[in-house]
Design an enzyme around this catalytic site. Structure first.
Site, short mmCIF file in Angstrom:
data_model
loop_
_atom_site.label_atom_id
_atom_site.label_comp_id
_atom_site.label_asym_id
_atom_site.label_seq_id
_atom_site.Cartn_x
_atom_site.Cartn_y
_atom_site.Cartn_z
N GLY A 47 44.70 37.74 39.40
CA GLY A 47 44.38 35.62 39.32
C GLY A 47 42.93 35.75 40.46
O GLY A 47 41.89 36.62 40.09
N GLU A 48 42.46 35.93 41.12
CA GLU A 48 41.83 35.49 42.61
C GLU A 48 41.82 35.69 43.73
O GLU A 48 42.55 34.81 43.93
CB GLU A 48 41.14 33.32 42.52
CG GLU A 48 40.07 33.67 42.51
CD GLU A 48 38.49 34.03 42.15
OE1 GLU A 48 38.56 34.37 40.98
OE2 GLU A 48 37.78 34.58 43.06
N SER A 49 41.24 36.50 44.14
CA SER A 49 41.21 37.56 45.30
C SER A 49 41.40 36.47 46.05
O SER A 49 41.91 36.82 47.33
CB SER A 49 40.56 39.27 45.02
OG SER A 49 39.49 38.65 45.16
N CYS A 79 43.74 43.96 39.02
CA CYS A 79 42.75 43.84 39.28
C CYS A 79 42.78 42.58 40.49
O CYS A 79 41.97 43.49 41.02
CB CYS A 79 42.82 42.16 38.13
SG CYS A 79 41.07 41.82 38.18
N ARG A 108 33.99 43.74 43.18
CA ARG A 108 34.08 42.51 42.27
C ARG A 108 33.93 42.10 41.39
O ARG A 108 32.64 42.18 40.63
CB ARG A 108 34.66 40.91 43.18
CG ARG A 108 35.32 41.22 45.00
CD ARG A 108 36.08 40.23 45.48
NE ARG A 108 35.88 39.15 44.25
CZ ARG A 108 35.92 37.76 44.48
NH1 ARG A 108 35.15 37.87 45.64
NH2 ARG A 108 36.52 36.32 43.70
N ILE A 137 39.77 41.41 32.56
CA ILE A 137 39.24 40.52 32.68
C ILE A 137 38.89 39.86 33.93
O ILE A 137 39.24 39.89 34.84
CB ILE A 137 40.75 39.07 32.97
CG1 ILE A 137 40.98 39.29 31.75
CG2 ILE A 137 39.87 38.00 32.93
CD1 ILE A 137 42.61 39.45 31.07
N ARG A 138 37.87 39.45 34.28
CA ARG A 138 36.09 40.02 35.33
C ARG A 138 36.66 40.94 35.93
O ARG A 138 37.10 40.95 37.40
CB ARG A 138 36.42 38.80 36.25
CG ARG A 138 35.83 36.94 35.52
CD ARG A 138 34.95 36.28 35.82
NE ARG A 138 35.78 35.40 37.13
CZ ARG A 138 36.10 34.88 38.11
NH1 ARG A 138 34.68 35.45 38.93
NH2 ARG A 138 36.65 35.09 38.58
N HIS A 173 45.37 45.13 33.24
CA HIS A 173 46.48 44.22 33.72
C HIS A 173 47.72 44.55 32.80
O HIS A 173 47.98 43.93 31.52
CB HIS A 173 46.10 43.09 32.68
CG HIS A 173 45.51 41.69 33.83
ND1 HIS A 173 45.77 40.95 35.37
CD2 HIS A 173 43.55 41.86 33.66
CE1 HIS A 173 44.49 41.07 35.88
NE2 HIS A 173 43.61 41.29 35.33
N GLU A 175 50.88 44.28 32.60
CA GLU A 175 51.19 42.90 32.12
C GLU A 175 51.34 41.78 31.07
O GLU A 175 52.04 41.07 30.81
CB GLU A 175 52.04 42.41 34.17
CG GLU A 175 50.59 41.09 33.93
CD GLU A 175 49.51 41.92 35.34
OE1 GLU A 175 49.18 43.24 34.67
OE2 GLU A 175 48.12 41.46 35.49
N1 GLN Z 1 37.34 38.55 39.71
C1 GLN Z 1 38.95 37.86 39.89
C2 GLN Z 1 38.39 38.39 42.01
O1 GLN Z 1 37.86 39.11 41.87
C3 GLN Z 1 40.28 39.17 39.28
C4 GLN Z 1 39.68 39.09 38.07
C5 GLN Z 1 41.08 39.13 37.96
O2 GLN Z 1 42.69 39.21 38.65
N2 GLN Z 1 41.97 39.10 36.83
O3 GLN Z 1 39.63 38.23 42.13
#
Ligand code: GLN
EC number: 4.3.3.6
Length: 199
Positions: A47-49, A79, A108, A137-138, A173, A175
């Site tokens: 997600g977004e940390s 991630c 990151r 993913i990113r 990921h 999952e």
């Molecule tokens: N770029 C996100 C972060 O810095 C992580 C991306 C992800 O969990 N797919 O939190």
């Protein structure tokens, strides 16, 4: 059956719940300290940390989580979850906090922006049956690991899976793939830890 929680503040919670159930665990969402107290292991999702750590603070679950990880609670971060398990983030967003637990420095968004997301076969030490499909993913990568941490996988010369004690982290990921071998590896850790604690 081990009870494994998924920190359910933001991110791909549902996918982890499905993967954990497929790996033979009793999976449940965790948002509050009382819920955290009832699990044998915990997944920190993708997600977004920054959002996850901010919400964890607001929900009052960040400090209890740090304490349980210090006591050896098995945790698995994918991630954003990997970022949260890092003792140190390179160039953290100002005020960005982590849970910590793995002696590593994480960068990151290291593999590039959203549109540079990719998939690649990744050999993960301890996971039999051939490479896993890594969905990045990113994604972060691990810039460096301390002596206590063990590198489980690399991609393109960068560390993308690490374990330290009962803590496991991947840049990618599992999952999202329908291949539950990494979740099974984690569920095995949770089971072993639970058995050892009840002796
Ligand atoms: N770029 C996100 C972060 O810095 C992580 C991306 C992800 O969990 N797919 O939190």
């Amino acid at each position: 059956t081990p009870v494994i929680g998924v920190l359910a503040l933001q991110g791909d919670v549902r996918e982890h719940l499905v993967a954990l159930a497929a790996a033979g665990a009793a999976a449940r969402a965790v948002r509050r300290p009382e819920e955290l107290a009832e699990v044998d292991g915990l997944v920190l999702p993708g997600g977004e940390s920054t959002t996850i750590s901010k919400l964890a603070g607001l929900f009052g679950v960040l400090e209890p989580l740090r304490a349980r990880v210090r006591e050896g609670l098995p945790v698995y971060g994918t991630c954003a979850g990997m970022i949260l398990l890092a003792d140190k983030i390179l160039d953290p967003r100002s005020g960005q906090e982590t849970v910590g637990g793995i002696d590593m420095i994480v960068r990151r968004n290291a593999f590039g922006r959203q549109n540079e997301s990719f998939e690649a076969a990744v050999d993960v030490r301890g996971v039999g049956g051939g490479p896993v499909e890594g969905v990045f993913i990113r994604a972060p990568w691990v810039e460096s690991v301390g002596a206590a941490a063990e590198v489980l996988a690399e991609h393109d010369g960068h560390v993308v899976a690490v374990r330290q004690g009962n803590a496991l982290a991947t840049s990618f990921h599992p999952e999202l793939t329908g291949d539950h071998r990494v979740h099974r590896l984690f569920a095995d850790t949770v089971r072993a830890n639970r058995a050892a604690r009840s002796l």
